[in-house]
Design a protein around this motif. Structure first.
Motif, mmCIF file in Angstrom:
data_model
loop_
_atom_site.group_PDB
_atom_site.id
_atom_site.type_symbol
_atom_site.label_atom_id
_atom_site.label_comp_id
_atom_site.label_asym_id
_atom_site.label_seq_id
_atom_site.Cartn_x
_atom_site.Cartn_y
_atom_site.Cartn_z
ATOM 1 N N ALA A 1 0.834 -1.204 0.000
ATOM 2 C CA ALA A 1 0.000 0.000 0.000
ATOM 3 C C ALA A 1 0.867 1.252 0.000
ATOM 4 N N ARG B 1 -7.795 -5.528 5.508
ATOM 5 C CA ARG B 1 -8.722 -5.183 4.426
ATOM 6 C C ARG B 1 -8.539 -3.725 3.999
ATOM 7 N N ARG B 2 -8.247 -2.873 4.967
ATOM 8 C CA ARG B 2 -8.000 -1.461 4.656
ATOM 9 C C ARG B 2 -6.739 -1.306 3.797
ATOM 10 N N GLN C 1 -5.478 -1.853 -4.017
ATOM 11 C CA GLN C 1 -6.336 -1.901 -5.207
ATOM 12 C C GLN C 1 -6.604 -0.505 -5.754
ATOM 13 N N ARG C 2 -6.884 0.449 -4.859
ATOM 14 C CA ARG C 2 -7.188 1.817 -5.293
ATOM 15 C C ARG C 2 -6.000 2.450 -6.002
ATOM 16 N N ALA D 1 -5.439 -3.635 1.912
ATOM 17 C CA ALA D 1 -5.725 -4.255 0.609
ATOM 18 C C ALA D 1 -6.531 -3.318 -0.276
ATOM 19 N N ALA D 2 -7.446 -2.563 0.310
ATOM 20 C CA ALA D 2 -8.231 -1.597 -0.467
ATOM 21 C C ALA D 2 -7.339 -0.490 -1.022
ATOM 22 N N ARG D 3 -6.362 -0.054 -0.225
ATOM 23 C CA ARG D 3 -5.411 0.954 -0.717
ATOM 24 C C ARG D 3 -4.598 0.404 -1.879
ATOM 25 N N GLY E 1 -10.104 5.311 9.036
ATOM 26 C CA GLY E 1 -10.518 4.189 8.214
ATOM 27 C C GLY E 1 -11.652 3.373 8.784
ATOM 28 N N ARG F 1 -9.858 -6.329 9.581
ATOM 29 C CA ARG F 1 -10.307 -5.058 9.008
ATOM 30 C C ARG F 1 -9.123 -4.152 8.680
#
Length: 376
Positions: free
Chosen positions: A19, A152-153, A159-160, A155-157, A79, A149
């Motif tokens: 990330a 997951r945060r 992907q973004r 991982a979202a970064r 977050g 969580r």
């Protein structure tokens, strides 16, 4: 897509590193041998936000834990990651342990964790009516977190930011190319093999990080990179919600093989005991709770929780810690090394990332990003 940086391992540290790197560069790839992220050490732990209390002054564990603690709470707030700054009591259950608490307080102060407070037996009882102790050391900056969580945060970064995570992918070898880049050889569950070239390779492979380092041509024994597996059993404690408001730890064991059988609470107010520390010389991950450990857990915990009965202990889970020490060895620090000195510029190895790796993860990510930026 041209691969500029490859991160091996999608535990909490690998995700945090990916990330961070993907914020400022394109072509970041994260490889994970499991079907999804965080399925090994990162999801089998106490989910504690540590304060940086026990570690040697100036060590990476001390520096990155204190920094990570200060980064995590704002990250959780922004977050919406479930967490609680519940605090922790380290308790002396015999008068001779009180001096150890003072030593721990001084070490914490040297590390920058300067908010610890000595409390008397009466104050311990006021704070935690079910705890018995001669004295205690209160750490208000210790907390608990939903580790899934948090991952997951991250991982979202990833992907973004346009980075890619590839599951079911095992790194078999990392080979230096003539142009200064690295060819990463991978294998898939169906037996198919593939390879690609990357400018940077960051080894966050956790339990397999020494094997990955060895695949780069590094002599892991000569460099002190050899990992040793330690199994930690956990038992849940069948007590009413609110039985404890804080984490409760005994005075730690010598050389910090473990911090003793401690009592933690989760975000649902369940109480867990553990982990213990059992050496696995064959490095076979054993995720079955040892039922015979119930008696020793009970005897350890009732020193500070005298009202519990053995029937209240139930097998919960097991975690495997990738430690750099064998039985009898002195405590070892994290290894986070950019490997130019070994003729491998562009390789960063992270080995022996055990506790407080979860707490330190955002600080480790920034540390790795700075190593890479310095070599670009």
């Amino acid at each position: 897509m041209e691969i500029t940086a490859t991160v091996i391992g999608a535990g909490v540290v690998g995700l945090a590193v990916a990330a961070e790197l993907s914020e400022s560069r394109k072509g970041v790839l994260i490889l994970e041998r499991n079907p999804s992220f965080g399925q090994e050490t990162s999801s089998r732990n106490s989910e504690v936000i540590h304060a940086g209390i026990y570690y040697a002054k100036g060590s990476l564990k001390a520096r990155l834990c204190v920094e990570g603690n200060r980064m995590l709470y704002p990250l959780c707030e922004s977050g919406r990651i479930p967490h609680r700054r519940c605090g922790k009591l380290i308790v002396a259950t015999a008068p001779e342990e009180e001096a150890v608490l003072l030593d721990i307080q001084e070490r914490a102060r040297e590390n920058g964790a300067d908010d610890l407070k000595m409390v008397s037996a009466r104050e311990v009882k006021d704070l935690e009516p079910n705890v018995k102790a001669c004295a205690g050391l209160l750490s208000p900056s210790t907390g608990i977190i939903d580790s899934h969580r948090l991952m997951r945060r991250f991982a979202a970064r990833v992907q973004r930011n346009g980075a890619q995570m590839v599951p079911h992918t095992t790194v078999s070898r990392v080979e230096k190319c003539d142009d200064g880049r690295y060819r990463v050889h991978v294998a898939y569950p169906d037996g198919e093999q593939d390879s690609f070239v990357s400018r940077w390779v960051v080894n966050c492979a956790g339990l397999e990080s020494d094997r990955v380092a060895g695949s780069m041509g590094i002599d892991v024994d000569a460099c002190g990179y050899r990992l040793h597996y330690w199994k930690g059993d956990y038992f849940s404690l069948d007590v009413p919600s609110g039985y404890l408001q804080r984490l409760v730890y005994p005075v730690p064991q010598a050389n910090h093989v473990g911090l003793g059988v401690h009592a933690t609470i989760d975000l649902g107010n369940r109480v867990k005991l553990g982990p213990d520390a059992t050496y696995l010389p064959e490095r076979n991950p054993d995720y079955a709770v040892n039922p015979a450990a119930r008696q020793s857990f009970y005897e350890a915990a009732r020193r500070y929780l005298p009202a519990i009965t053995i029937d209240q202990l139930n097998p919960e889970m097991v975690g495997i810690r990738p430690k750099l020490q064998q039985p009898g060895d002195a405590v070892r620090d994290f290894i986070i090394a950019e490997e130019s000195s070994k003729g491998l510029p562009g390789i960063v190895n992270l080995i022996g990332i055990e506790s407080p790796g979860l707490t330190a993860s955002p600080a480790i990510a920034r540390y790795v990003a700075n190593l890479i930026a310095a070599g670009e």
